[in-house]
Design an enzyme around this catalytic site. Sequence first.
Site, PDB file in Angstrom:
ATOM      1  CE  LYS A  44      -2.414  -0.875   3.703  1.00  0.00           C
ATOM      2  NZ  LYS A  44      -2.058  -2.088   4.088  1.00  0.00           N
ATOM      3  NE  ARG A  81      -4.961  -1.573   9.989  1.00  0.00           N
ATOM      4  CZ  ARG A  81      -3.924  -0.706   9.382  1.00  0.00           C
ATOM      5  NH1 ARG A  81      -3.857   0.434   8.893  1.00  0.00           N
ATOM      6  NH2 ARG A  81      -2.452  -1.479   9.260  1.00  0.00           N
ATOM      7  NE  ARG A 117       7.814  -2.503   6.580  1.00  0.00           N
ATOM      8  CZ  ARG A 117       6.480  -2.584   6.310  1.00  0.00           C
ATOM      9  NH1 ARG A 117       5.916  -2.489   5.216  1.00  0.00           N
ATOM     10  NH2 ARG A 117       5.617  -2.911   7.433  1.00  0.00           N
ATOM     11  NE  ARG A 160       6.208  -0.032  10.942  1.00  0.00           N
ATOM     12  CZ  ARG A 160       5.285  -0.068  10.093  1.00  0.00           C
ATOM     13  NH1 ARG A 160       5.515   0.582   9.046  1.00  0.00           N
ATOM     14  NH2 ARG A 160       4.383  -0.433  10.368  1.00  0.00           N
ATOM     15  NE  ARG A 169       1.391  -4.657  11.309  1.00  0.00           N
ATOM     16  CZ  ARG A 169       2.429  -4.383  10.739  1.00  0.00           C
ATOM     17  NH1 ARG A 169       3.769  -4.662  10.711  1.00  0.00           N
ATOM     18  NH2 ARG A 169       2.272  -3.339   9.777  1.00  0.00           N
TER      19      ARG A 169
HETATM   20  P1  AMP Z   1       0.363   0.541   9.025  1.00  0.00           P
HETATM   21  O1  AMP Z   1       1.673   1.427   9.012  1.00  0.00           O
HETATM   22  O2  AMP Z   1      -0.732   0.950   8.252  1.00  0.00           O
HETATM   23  O3  AMP Z   1       0.578  -1.097   8.974  1.00  0.00           O
HETATM   24  O4  AMP Z   1      -0.377   0.642  10.478  1.00  0.00           O
HETATM   25  C1  AMP Z   1       0.576   0.241  11.603  1.00  0.00           C
HETATM   26  C2  AMP Z   1      -0.261   0.162  12.992  1.00  0.00           C
HETATM   27  O5  AMP Z   1      -0.891   1.266  13.280  1.00  0.00           O
HETATM   28  C3  AMP Z   1      -1.347  -0.863  12.849  1.00  0.00           C
HETATM   29  O6  AMP Z   1      -0.766  -2.313  12.991  1.00  0.00           O
HETATM   30  C4  AMP Z   1      -2.305  -0.524  13.729  1.00  0.00           C
HETATM   31  O7  AMP Z   1      -1.790  -0.787  15.100  1.00  0.00           O
HETATM   32  C5  AMP Z   1      -2.221   1.121  13.919  1.00  0.00           C
HETATM   33  N1  AMP Z   1      -3.292   1.390  12.759  1.00  0.00           N
HETATM   34  C6  AMP Z   1      -3.128   2.065  11.513  1.00  0.00           C
HETATM   35  N2  AMP Z   1      -4.275   2.256  11.029  1.00  0.00           N
HETATM   36  C7  AMP Z   1      -5.319   2.020  11.951  1.00  0.00           C
HETATM   37  C8  AMP Z   1      -6.735   2.206  11.939  1.00  0.00           C
HETATM   38  N3  AMP Z   1      -7.311   2.497  10.780  1.00  0.00           N
HETATM   39  N4  AMP Z   1      -7.630   1.368  12.857  1.00  0.00           N
HETATM   40  C9  AMP Z   1      -6.873   1.044  14.066  1.00  0.00           C
HETATM   41  N5  AMP Z   1      -5.448   0.921  14.040  1.00  0.00           N
HETATM   42  C10 AMP Z   1      -4.599   1.320  13.000  1.00  0.00           C
END
Ligand code: AMP
Length: 221
Positions: A13, A88, A127, A160, A171
């Site tokens: 993404k 999400r 990563r 990370r 996740r």
């Molecule tokens: P990402 O970088 O999009 O993979 O997001 C990293 C982390 O942020 C996720 O594993 C969640 O813990 C949190 N997160 C990001 N977006 C959301 C969302 N829309 N709802 C809930 N948690 C989120």
Amino acid sequence: MRIVLMGPPGAGKGTQAKRLVDEFGMTHLSSGDIFRAEKASGSQLGREIDEYMAAGHLVPDKVVVDVMTKAITSSPNGAGLLLDGFPRTVPQAETLDAQLARAGKPLDAVVIINAEERLIVERITGRRVCPKCDKVYHVKNMPPRRDGVCDECGTALIQRADDVESVVRRRLAAYYRQTAPVVDYYRRRKDLRLMEFNGAASAETVAAEIVRALKGPRPKC
Ligand code: AMP
């Protein structure tokens, strides 16, 4: 153009978001990036958010909606919007819909990038990111010139905390349990375009397919 970009973690993404912004010039709002910036600011909210993120759990809807509503309302008017990683959950999607409907700016399309679990785990656990300039590498597929060091700024690369395998699996479980229903929610909506792509293809191929689909005519329903 207002677009939601969805897909499991590691489907590509972030990479595709950059390309779509280059192509269409909309404002890119990544909930994950916004949360990481909040954490880096050292605020109390950032610390709370990080407890969920580091454990691989979703941040509670109320917090997400508050933060993202603020980001959306302060984004420049008229540039269009690329929402990446948000919504999400179904309640997040419902709140977003209501907010955009009130503003008279409904979503145009939902872009979903799919990928298999094995590929996702391989991509995410390999990563490495630069904590200074945010450049992203992969130990096998896109290694830096010098092992463990950013090509751009010479900073030591990090993994990370939520990119280690046990957290990646959590996740993914959160994605299938809480986010997959959002795809069904949008599938039932006849007023927007839902497009699915195979994230196993090269980034160039996926980007070309998404751009072609978004520029193409709206299918008649
Ligand atoms: P990402 O970088 O999009 O993979 O997001 C990293 C982390 O942020 C996720 O594993 C969640 O813990 C949190 N997160 C990001 N977006 C959301 C969302 N829309 N709802 C809930 N948690 C989120």
